[in-house]
Design an enzyme around this catalytic site. Structure first.
Site, mmCIF file in Angstrom:
data_model
loop_
_atom_site.group_PDB
_atom_site.id
_atom_site.type_symbol
_atom_site.label_atom_id
_atom_site.label_comp_id
_atom_site.label_asym_id
_atom_site.label_seq_id
_atom_site.Cartn_x
_atom_site.Cartn_y
_atom_site.Cartn_z
ATOM 1 N N GLU A 44 5.948 -5.079 10.412
ATOM 2 C CA GLU A 44 5.156 -5.077 9.750
ATOM 3 C C GLU A 44 3.981 -6.404 10.855
ATOM 4 O O GLU A 44 4.812 -7.877 10.541
ATOM 5 C CB GLU A 44 5.007 -5.914 8.358
ATOM 6 C CG GLU A 44 3.823 -6.075 7.123
ATOM 7 C CD GLU A 44 4.388 -6.421 6.175
ATOM 8 O OE1 GLU A 44 3.730 -6.501 5.229
ATOM 9 O OE2 GLU A 44 6.041 -6.927 6.067
ATOM 10 N N ASP A 118 -6.311 -10.612 8.242
ATOM 11 C CA ASP A 118 -7.882 -10.781 7.791
ATOM 12 C C ASP A 118 -8.865 -10.265 8.035
ATOM 13 O O ASP A 118 -8.584 -9.126 8.616
ATOM 14 C CB ASP A 118 -7.668 -11.635 8.574
ATOM 15 C CG ASP A 118 -8.728 -13.262 8.531
ATOM 16 O OD1 ASP A 118 -9.937 -12.821 8.492
ATOM 17 O OD2 ASP A 118 -8.579 -14.215 8.494
ATOM 18 N N LYS A 122 -17.648 -11.310 10.521
ATOM 19 C CA LYS A 122 -18.757 -11.550 10.838
ATOM 20 C C LYS A 122 -18.363 -10.817 12.095
ATOM 21 O O LYS A 122 -17.410 -10.232 13.158
ATOM 22 C CB LYS A 122 -18.370 -12.744 11.343
ATOM 23 C CG LYS A 122 -18.905 -13.668 10.447
ATOM 24 C CD LYS A 122 -18.984 -15.368 10.615
ATOM 25 C CE LYS A 122 -19.297 -16.628 9.845
ATOM 26 N NZ LYS A 122 -19.358 -17.615 9.776
ATOM 27 N N ASP A 154 -7.993 -4.331 0.504
ATOM 28 C CA ASP A 154 -8.974 -3.867 -0.953
ATOM 29 C C ASP A 154 -10.513 -4.287 0.318
ATOM 30 O O ASP A 154 -10.985 -4.602 -1.059
ATOM 31 C CB ASP A 154 -8.764 -5.177 -1.754
ATOM 32 C CG ASP A 154 -9.034 -6.857 -0.666
ATOM 33 O OD1 ASP A 154 -8.801 -7.093 0.080
ATOM 34 O OD2 ASP A 154 -9.703 -7.916 -1.773
ATOM 35 N N THR A 191 1.951 -5.755 -2.099
ATOM 36 C CA THR A 191 2.428 -6.730 -1.266
ATOM 37 C C THR A 191 1.494 -7.674 -1.989
ATOM 38 O O THR A 191 1.724 -7.390 -3.464
ATOM 39 C CB THR A 191 1.176 -7.390 -0.125
ATOM 40 O OG1 THR A 191 0.035 -7.243 -0.745
ATOM 41 C CG2 THR A 191 1.671 -5.848 0.748
ATOM 42 N N GLU A 192 1.981 -9.523 -2.034
ATOM 43 C CA GLU A 192 1.292 -9.802 -2.888
ATOM 44 C C GLU A 192 0.215 -9.527 -3.276
ATOM 45 O O GLU A 192 -0.312 -10.013 -4.742
ATOM 46 C CB GLU A 192 2.298 -11.736 -2.698
ATOM 47 C CG GLU A 192 3.469 -12.194 -2.431
ATOM 48 C CD GLU A 192 3.816 -11.840 -0.860
ATOM 49 O OE1 GLU A 192 5.228 -11.724 -0.948
ATOM 50 O OE2 GLU A 192 2.998 -11.073 -0.281
ATOM 51 N N GLU A 194 -2.021 -7.351 -2.899
ATOM 52 C CA GLU A 194 -1.668 -6.360 -3.671
ATOM 53 C C GLU A 194 -1.755 -6.198 -5.290
ATOM 54 O O GLU A 194 -3.270 -6.258 -5.954
ATOM 55 C CB GLU A 194 -1.358 -5.167 -3.039
ATOM 56 C CG GLU A 194 -0.925 -3.651 -3.843
ATOM 57 C CD GLU A 194 -0.682 -3.333 -2.336
ATOM 58 O OE1 GLU A 194 -0.423 -1.333 -3.425
ATOM 59 O OE2 GLU A 194 0.108 -2.870 -1.644
#
Length: 217
Positions: A44, A118, A122, A154, A191-192, A194
């Site tokens: 991961e 992340d 841009k 997301d 995940t946190e 999520e």
């Protein structure tokens, strides 16, 4: 996001080298020996506070997991979680994942997870996205010929970009899911981030991609 300094972080790193592996590059090509078995290795990138990797390790004891995280204040939280759970099939690496060739040998990894990376929205920052072609080249090298990349996010923009990037690089898309929680996958470990985003009703995107040819030399 600015992370709070953890005064105990350095001591934790020194005292728990069995959880957060120092000099990880020395383990290149030897990770299965570190785990003491020949189980497949899943990686991961950006492991955060460790909820996903800990949950996966509990759910799949016959798989070895390696979590890579650059933020010291975050990886020690993940390390604490792994240590408290007594998981011997998880190792963490406190290092930038920019050069995976330093950490892993060719064909050493079975699956790579990119969870809520992340998005670097841009256009001039596109090369920093973990699905940019230079990263895909590294994944192709360290993954087994039948290995997979699993992306969850997301961020619709990152998801769409990644699908195009995968396709242009010649990867085969095995799954494209535009609302992961709508199908209620019982094997999905959240995940946190999520949990946070899905609680707000935001769709969670997931795809699985596989290289259609063997790793490069």
């Amino acid at each position: 996001m600015r992370q709070r300094h953890k005064p105990w972080a350095d001591d934790f790193l020194k005292e728990n080298t069995h959880v957060i592996i120092p000099n990880a590059a020395e383990k290149k090509g030897k990770w299965q020996a570190l785990f003491g078995n020949d189980h497949p290795i899943h990686v991961e990138i950006g492991t955060g506070k460790g909820q996903f990797i800990s949950g996966m390790a509990e759910q799949y004891p016959d798989i070895n997991f390696i979590g890579i995280e650059l933020a010291k204040s975050i990886i020690v939280m993940a390390g604490s979680k792994v240590k408290e759970a007594g998981l011997d099939n998880v190792s963490l690496v406190y290092q930038d994942a920019a050069d995976l060739h330093e950490l892993f040998a060719e064909n050493e990894i079975s699956v790579i997870y990119l969870n809520f990376s992340d998005p670097w929205p841009k256009k001039r920052h596109a090369k920093r996205r973990l699905t940019f072609h230079t990263f895909l080249e590294q994944y192709q090298h360290i993954l087994r010929p039948d290995g997979e990349i699993v992306l969850k996010t997301d961020n619709q923009g990152l998801f769409e970009y990644s699908l195009v990037s995968f396709s242009q690089f010649g990867l085969k898309l095995k799954e494209v899911n535009l609302d992961l929680h709508d199908i209620e996958d019982p094997e999905n470990v959240m995940t946190e981030y999520e949990e946070k985003f899905s609680a707000k009703g935001q769709p969670i995107y997931r795809c699985r991609a596989q290289f259609s040819r063997g790793p490069v030399d």
